[in-house]
Design a protein around this motif. Sequence first.
Motif: not given
Length: 201
Positions: A121-126, A133-138, A180-197
């Motif tokens: 998800f963060p890659l979609f903003q970077i 799409t190519t990167v995600v498929l690979i 651990i999974t939810m922690g990584i997911y929430l961290t990603s959420w925060g990172i993506t939010t910062v990038i998007y803003q």
Amino acid sequence: MFNLIRRDVILQKRQLLFFIPVILVFIIAGAPPILTFLVASIFIPFNTYAYDEKVETNILLNSLPYTRKEIIASRYLGAIVYMILAICVTSLALFVFDTPFTMTDIGISSGLFLLFSALTFPLFQILKPGYITTVVLISFILLTFLTRPVGLFVTEHLTGIIDLIINLSVAILYTGATLITMGIYLTSWGITTVIYQRKAF
């Protein structure tokens, strides 16, 4: 924010016609239930990103009365909602085709989906449009094929960690993996939010 989640389904009415056939292909081909659940979960969220990439939807979204935090939140919460719906539909399809599966299959595939989403998800903003799409498929193909070799490597060379995990109770193991999974997911959420803003549209 609910309207943003619903928008993804409305925009993908045609793509959703391929949802059931894709699941059936995996079931008939004898794919492991974990892989079938994973592919089904990925279908809607990543189709949404692929669609938005083509039509530059972010410009439209930012003209609507939603904050950038709400736009990103709708993506992350929507992914969980679509995952649950996909699991329900896939479970029904597996039951109809008399294909056995367990709650462990659902749990592992859900965890893999959340991890994959958290990493991509963060890659979609970077990344620039046209490459996403190519990167995600690979990335998905690599994840699928590397899971077994990595598992074998860990089993053979990291015996101490394996012994520690084996000695843990099932409840502690599942709880730890979930946290651990939810922690990584929430961290990603925060990172993506910062990038998007900070992005300019």
